[in-house]
Design a protein around this motif. Structure first.
Motif, short mmCIF file in Angstrom:
data_model
loop_
_atom_site.label_atom_id
_atom_site.label_comp_id
_atom_site.label_asym_id
_atom_site.label_seq_id
_atom_site.Cartn_x
_atom_site.Cartn_y
_atom_site.Cartn_z
N THR A 220 -20.72 35.30 -33.83
CA THR A 220 -22.03 35.35 -33.19
C THR A 220 -22.50 33.93 -32.92
N ASN A 221 -22.97 33.68 -31.71
CA ASN A 221 -23.51 32.37 -31.38
C ASN A 221 -24.72 32.09 -32.27
N PRO A 222 -24.73 30.94 -32.97
CA PRO A 222 -25.85 30.61 -33.87
C PRO A 222 -27.21 30.61 -33.18
N LEU A 223 -27.23 30.42 -31.86
CA LEU A 223 -28.50 30.38 -31.14
C LEU A 223 -29.22 31.72 -31.17
N VAL A 224 -28.47 32.80 -31.42
CA VAL A 224 -29.10 34.12 -31.54
C VAL A 224 -30.12 34.11 -32.67
N TYR A 225 -29.78 33.42 -33.75
CA TYR A 225 -30.68 33.31 -34.89
C TYR A 225 -31.60 32.10 -34.75
N GLY A 226 -31.20 31.14 -33.94
CA GLY A 226 -31.96 29.91 -33.81
C GLY A 226 -33.23 30.05 -33.01
N VAL A 227 -33.22 30.90 -31.99
CA VAL A 227 -34.38 31.02 -31.09
C VAL A 227 -35.65 31.42 -31.83
N PRO A 228 -35.63 32.44 -32.69
CA PRO A 228 -36.86 32.75 -33.44
C PRO A 228 -37.32 31.58 -34.31
N CYS A 229 -36.36 30.84 -34.87
CA CYS A 229 -36.71 29.65 -35.66
C CYS A 229 -37.35 28.58 -34.79
N PHE A 230 -36.83 28.42 -33.55
CA PHE A 230 -37.41 27.46 -32.63
C PHE A 230 -38.90 27.73 -32.43
N LEU A 231 -39.20 28.98 -32.12
CA LEU A 231 -40.59 29.35 -31.85
C LEU A 231 -41.47 29.15 -33.08
N GLY A 232 -40.94 29.50 -34.25
CA GLY A 232 -41.69 29.33 -35.48
C GLY A 232 -41.97 27.87 -35.80
N LEU A 233 -40.98 27.01 -35.59
CA LEU A 233 -41.14 25.59 -35.87
C LEU A 233 -42.08 24.92 -34.86
N ILE A 234 -42.01 25.36 -33.60
CA ILE A 234 -42.96 24.84 -32.60
C ILE A 234 -44.38 25.19 -33.00
N LEU A 235 -44.59 26.44 -33.41
CA LEU A 235 -45.92 26.88 -33.84
C LEU A 235 -46.38 26.08 -35.06
N LEU A 236 -45.47 25.82 -35.99
CA LEU A 236 -45.80 25.07 -37.19
C LEU A 236 -46.19 23.64 -36.85
N GLU A 237 -45.39 22.98 -35.99
CA GLU A 237 -45.68 21.60 -35.61
C GLU A 237 -46.97 21.54 -34.80
N LEU A 238 -47.17 22.50 -33.93
CA LEU A 238 -48.39 22.55 -33.12
C LEU A 238 -49.62 22.67 -34.01
N THR A 239 -49.56 23.58 -34.97
CA THR A 239 -50.69 23.79 -35.88
C THR A 239 -50.95 22.54 -36.71
N TYR A 240 -49.89 21.95 -37.23
CA TYR A 240 -50.03 20.76 -38.06
C TYR A 240 -50.65 19.60 -37.26
N SER A 241 -50.17 19.42 -36.02
CA SER A 241 -50.67 18.31 -35.21
C SER A 241 -52.14 18.48 -34.87
N LYS A 242 -52.57 19.71 -34.61
CA LYS A 242 -53.97 19.96 -34.23
C LYS A 242 -54.92 19.85 -35.42
N THR A 243 -54.38 19.99 -36.63
CA THR A 243 -55.24 19.96 -37.82
C THR A 243 -55.10 18.66 -38.61
N HIS A 244 -54.23 17.75 -38.15
CA HIS A 244 -54.02 16.50 -38.87
C HIS A 244 -54.15 15.29 -37.95
N HIS A 245 -55.18 15.30 -37.14
CA HIS A 245 -55.58 14.13 -36.35
C HIS A 245 -54.48 13.63 -35.41
N ASN A 246 -53.74 14.56 -34.84
CA ASN A 246 -52.75 14.19 -33.82
C ASN A 246 -52.83 15.21 -32.70
#
Length: 307
Positions: free
Chosen positions: A4-30
Motif C-alpha cells: 500500500t502506498n504510504p500516502l494513503v495513510y499520510g493524507v489524513p495526517c497531512f490535514l491534521g498537522l495543517i490544522l494543528l499548525e494553523l491553530t498553534y500559529s493563530k493562538t501563539h502570536h504568529n
C-alpha cells in the motif's frame, strides 16, 4: 507482492498537522503564518493534485513501470533476470534501503531540473508560488508535474527493482517532504550533516538571491553538498518566501498556468528559433537581450558590483 502506498495513510495526517499548525500559529502570536485565501488555494491545489496523481500514478505504475520492468527483467528458466545478466532484486531489507537511496538520488536531479529547465519550472513554480512557508504550502503541488515525473524514475525498475517497491519509496519520500514545510522546527544538530531538514527547506523556498536554487534534496543533503547546491540557513538574513514572477492571484487556473503564459509571451520577443528554444528550455530568467537574468547571471553581476 503488493504494498500500500504510504500516502494513503499520510493524507489524513497531512490535514491534521495543517490544522494543528494553523491553530498553534493563530493562538501563539504568529497570525501571519497562514493567509486564509492562500491556504484555500493550496488545499484546493493539493486535492486536485491528489486526484490526478491517483490516476496518473496508477497508469505509471501499471503501464510504464510494469512495462519497463517486464521488458528489462524477463523471467528466464523460472527466474526473473535482468537483461544485463543479474537476477532481479527481491524484497530483503537491504534492497529496500538501496532502492530508497536511488529514489533519493533521482529525486535530487528531478527536483533540480525542475528549477533549471524553464518548461519544467512552469509546472513546479506552483509549489513555490506562495509567499507563506507552512504545512499548507507543502500540499500546494502543480498538476502537470505528475505527467513527466515517472520518466525520471523509470531507470530504477529498469535495472531490476520491483515497481511496487519504487512506488512505496516515492510515497515515503513525499511524507518526508511534507513535514519539512514547518518553521517551528529548529536546527537539529548533528543530523544536519546528512539529512535535509526544515531550516534547509526554508532556504529552498526563499527568493533571496543567495538562497535561490539551493537545497534540492529529499531525505539527504549529501547530493546537494556533492554537487554544489547546498546552503545553510543564515539567521542574519531576513528571509523572503515565494518567486520572482508570482501569479498574483488566488485563482487556481492562473496559479497553475501563469508561467506557461509568461513563456509564450517571451517566445514572441525574438524571431530567432534558437532564442525561442532557450525561452522554453533554458534556465528561468534567460533572455536573448539581457532584459531578464538567470540566477547564475544575477549572482555574477552581484559579485562584479561588489568587487
Amino acid at each position: 507482492m503488493d504494498f500500500t502506498n504510504p500516502l494513503v495513510y499520510g493524507v489524513p495526517c497531512f490535514l491534521g498537522l495543517i490544522l494543528l499548525e494553523l491553530t498553534y500559529s493563530k493562538t501563539h502570536h504568529n497570525k501571519d503564518l497562514y493567509n486564509w485565501k492562500d491556504l484555500i488555494s493550496s488545499l484546493s491545489l493539493g486535492i486536485g493534485s491528489a486526484v490526478i496523481a491517483a490516476l496518473i500514478k496508477t497508469v505509471s505504475a501499471i503501464l510504464i513501470f510494469n512495462f519497463v520492468y517486464e521488458l528489462f527483467n524477463p523471467i528466464v528458466a523460472g527466474v526473473r533476470t535482468n537483461i544485463m545478466g543479474w537476477e532481479s532484486f527481491g524484497y530483503v531489507w537491504y534492497v529496500w534501503i538501496f532502492c530508497m537511496l536511488l529514489d533519493d538520488y533521482t529525486y535530487y536531479w528531478f527536483h533540480r531540473q525542475n528549477h533549471m529547465v524553464r518548461f519544467l519550472w512552469a509546472a513546479h513554480i506552483v509549489h513555490h508560488s506562495s509567499d507563506n512557508f507552512n504545512l499548507g504550502t507543502a500540499v500546494r503541488n502543480g498538476w502537470f508535474t505528475i505527467l513527466y515525473k515517472p520518466f525520471f524514475y523509470v531507470w530504477i525498475v529498469m535495472i531490476g527493482f520491483p515497481p511496487e517497491m519504487l512506488v512505496v519509496c516515492l510515497g515515503i519520500e513525499a511524507l518526508w517532504q511534507f513535514q519539512l514545510h514547518s518553521k517551528y522546527i529548529p536546527k537539529l544538530g548533528i543530523v544536519e550533516r546528512f539529512l535535509n531538514t526544515h531550516t534547509m527547506h526554508q532556504v529552498h523556498h526563499a527568493k533571496n538571491l543567495e538562497y535561490m536554487d539551493k537545497n534540492h534534496g529529499g531525505f539527504l543533503n549529501v547530493f546537494d553538498r556533492a554537487f554544489g547546491t547546498w546552503k545553510e540557513l543564515d539567521p542574519e538574513i531576513d528571509i523572503e518566501y515565494g518567486v520572482s514572477t508570482p501569479p498574483n492571484s488566488y485563482n487556481l487556473w492562473i496559479i497553475l498556468t501563469h508561467e506557461y503564459k509568461n513563456i509564450w509571451e517571451d517566445t514572441k520577443k525574438s524571431k530567432n528559433w534558437g532564442h525561442k528554444f532557450m525561452y522554453v528550455f533554458g534556465a528561468p530568467g534567460w533572455s536573448h537581450d539581457g532584459s531578464s537574468l538567470t540566477v547564475k547571471q544575477m549572482r555574477k553581476a552581484q559579485k562584479e558590483e561588489a568587487a
